[in-house]
Scaffold this motif. Sequence first.
Motif, PDB file in Angstrom:
ATOM      1  N   UNK A 149       0.814  -1.268   0.063  1.00 37.70           N
ATOM      2  CA  UNK A 149       0.036  -0.093   0.076  1.00 37.70           C
ATOM      3  C   UNK A 149       0.685   1.256  -0.067  1.00 37.70           C
ATOM      4  N   UNK A 150       0.910   2.246  -1.085  1.00 33.60           N
ATOM      5  CA  UNK A 150       1.301   3.350  -1.088  1.00 33.60           C
ATOM      6  C   UNK A 150       1.000   4.266   0.222  1.00 33.60           C
ATOM      7  N   UNK A 151       1.890   4.813   1.073  1.00 34.64           N
ATOM      8  CA  UNK A 151       1.326   5.535   2.268  1.00 34.64           C
ATOM      9  C   UNK A 151       0.982   6.875   2.071  1.00 34.64           C
ATOM     10  N   UNK A 152       0.734   7.201   0.982  1.00 36.82           N
ATOM     11  CA  UNK A 152       0.519   8.626   0.669  1.00 36.82           C
ATOM     12  C   UNK A 152      -0.665   8.872  -0.249  1.00 36.82           C
ATOM     13  N   UNK A 153      -1.246  10.082  -0.459  1.00 39.73           N
ATOM     14  CA  UNK A 153      -2.379  10.504  -1.284  1.00 39.73           C
ATOM     15  C   UNK A 153      -1.592  10.238  -2.794  1.00 39.73           C
ATOM     16  N   UNK A 154      -2.625   9.611  -3.589  1.00 41.62           N
ATOM     17  CA  UNK A 154      -2.087   9.420  -4.927  1.00 41.62           C
ATOM     18  C   UNK A 154      -2.686  10.418  -6.093  1.00 41.62           C
ATOM     19  N   UNK A 155      -4.022  10.861  -5.718  1.00 41.11           N
ATOM     20  CA  UNK A 155      -4.866  11.438  -6.569  1.00 41.11           C
ATOM     21  C   UNK A 155      -5.903  10.632  -6.959  1.00 41.11           C
ATOM     22  N   UNK A 156      -5.812   9.307  -6.903  1.00 42.03           N
ATOM     23  CA  UNK A 156      -7.044   8.369  -7.266  1.00 42.03           C
ATOM     24  C   UNK A 156      -7.815   8.233  -6.100  1.00 42.03           C
ATOM     25  N   UNK A 157      -8.761   8.966  -6.109  1.00 46.78           N
ATOM     26  CA  UNK A 157      -9.609   9.089  -4.913  1.00 46.78           C
ATOM     27  C   UNK A 157      -9.992   7.840  -4.182  1.00 46.78           C
ATOM     28  N   UNK A 158     -10.602   6.885  -5.026  1.00 51.86           N
ATOM     29  CA  UNK A 158     -11.406   5.703  -4.454  1.00 51.86           C
ATOM     30  C   UNK A 158     -10.431   4.527  -4.116  1.00 51.86           C
ATOM     31  N   UNK A 159      -9.136   4.858  -4.348  1.00 51.01           N
ATOM     32  CA  UNK A 159      -8.106   3.949  -4.064  1.00 51.01           C
ATOM     33  C   UNK A 159      -7.084   4.581  -3.049  1.00 51.01           C
ATOM     34  N   UNK A 160      -7.317   5.719  -2.610  1.00 49.68           N
ATOM     35  CA  UNK A 160      -6.550   6.487  -1.809  1.00 49.68           C
ATOM     36  C   UNK A 160      -6.622   6.080  -0.199  1.00 49.68           C
ATOM     37  N   UNK A 161      -5.468   6.246   0.467  1.00 51.78           N
ATOM     38  CA  UNK A 161      -5.662   6.342   2.046  1.00 51.78           C
ATOM     39  C   UNK A 161      -6.506   7.280   2.309  1.00 51.78           C
ATOM     40  N   UNK A 162      -6.960   7.227   3.609  1.00 52.62           N
ATOM     41  CA  UNK A 162      -7.632   8.205   4.317  1.00 52.62           C
ATOM     42  C   UNK A 162      -6.390   9.366   4.746  1.00 52.62           C
ATOM     43  N   UNK A 163      -6.572  10.581   4.580  1.00 52.68           N
ATOM     44  CA  UNK A 163      -5.076  11.381   5.254  1.00 52.68           C
ATOM     45  C   UNK A 163      -5.159  11.256   6.690  1.00 52.68           C
ATOM     46  N   UNK A 164      -6.053  10.952   7.509  1.00 50.81           N
ATOM     47  CA  UNK A 164      -5.697  10.788   8.924  1.00 50.81           C
ATOM     48  C   UNK A 164      -5.351   9.387   9.433  1.00 50.81           C
ATOM     49  N   UNK A 165      -4.987   8.505   8.234  1.00 53.96           N
ATOM     50  CA  UNK A 165      -4.547   7.106   8.807  1.00 53.96           C
ATOM     51  C   UNK A 165      -3.258   6.992   9.576  1.00 53.96           C
ATOM     52  N   UNK A 166      -3.632   6.366  10.837  1.00 53.90           N
ATOM     53  CA  UNK A 166      -2.550   6.397  11.863  1.00 53.90           C
ATOM     54  C   UNK A 166      -1.163   5.633  11.328  1.00 53.90           C
ATOM     55  N   UNK A 167      -1.546   4.561  10.499  1.00 56.30           N
ATOM     56  CA  UNK A 167      -0.507   3.698  10.033  1.00 56.30           C
ATOM     57  C   UNK A 167       0.650   4.375   9.216  1.00 56.30           C
ATOM     58  N   UNK A 168       0.224   5.354   8.355  1.00 62.49           N
ATOM     59  CA  UNK A 168       1.099   5.984   7.391  1.00 62.49           C
ATOM     60  C   UNK A 168       2.177   6.899   8.448  1.00 62.49           C
ATOM     61  N   UNK A 169       1.432   7.546   9.419  1.00 67.90           N
ATOM     62  CA  UNK A 169       2.335   8.230  10.175  1.00 67.90           C
ATOM     63  C   UNK A 169       3.393   7.608  11.045  1.00 67.90           C
ATOM     64  N   UNK A 170       2.885   6.259  11.364  1.00 64.90           N
ATOM     65  CA  UNK A 170       3.666   5.618  12.096  1.00 64.90           C
ATOM     66  C   UNK A 170       4.953   5.033  11.446  1.00 64.90           C
ATOM     67  N   UNK A 171       4.623   4.812  10.203  1.00 64.93           N
ATOM     68  CA  UNK A 171       5.768   4.288   9.101  1.00 64.93           C
ATOM     69  C   UNK A 171       6.580   5.494   8.885  1.00 64.93           C
TER      70      UNK A 171
END
Length: 281
Positions: A149-171
């Motif tokens: 999973x890319x831990x960043x917003x890609x611009x493909x809205x329906x495939x993207x992470x939520x901006x507040x996902x805790x796991x991406x900040x942890x990584x």
Amino acid sequence: MLIAQISDLHIQADAAGDENSGRLQHVVRYLRKVPFRPDMLIISGDMTEDGLPESYERLREIIAPIDCPILLAVGNHDRRATFLSVFPETQINGGFVQYALDLGERRIVVLDTLEEGSDGGAFCEGRAAWLRATLAERPEAETLIVLHHPPALTGIGWMDIHPDDAWTGRLAAVIREAPQVVHLIAGHVHRPIAMAWAGRVLTVTSSTAPQVALDLRAIDPEAPDERALIVDELPGLAWHRWTATGIATHFDLVDEPMTIVRFDRRHQRMIRDLTRLTPSD
């Protein structure tokens, strides 16, 4: 070093309806005949569509002709226990499919972002602790990180992470502590993408299965607008050339003609009928 990366194979147990196996076979033939042969192949998750043993067994059979080391990562369509039953040689740490490969002065670290039962990514405290300790083992080794999973917003809205996902900040917190990490590679979005993230380069490769349509408009789940979601583009892959000055990524398409119809049991009746035709007067 030249690394080939493929992702999102989505092999299915139902052979009759599994067009993705044919697409992957096409990619394997391409990898075996290109003049610049890879030193290593990385498969960055969603190896199967359904997580069934038959799907992993078919995958193992399809990739068997590849004559270089293969590193495997799990994605949201995979199932750890089933995957490991067919690929028992894959390393696990802390119950996750995560491991490091030392390559002299370089290193590849494979992460597990699978949260079974969810399409989204995950990176818990346990996985973060393992990554922090693993990176601390060799702070001098230039390191490539592999995840699904890319831990960043890609611009493909329906495939993207939520901006507040805790796991991406942890990584991101672990990565920022490790200056030897020079590049991250991912899949999941079924599109070729390059971006900066956490002070590093992050590239996402397209799929060997059909691609996600390129549409950068915002999407409203409550307002279907007839936009394309999945399109029948050519299978894609990435080439990562790791040199003394860094990693250069080249996105590629497998553009030889693909077989649409084969003479198999489904088409046997058609061939029988055609070959029984008698010459006209």
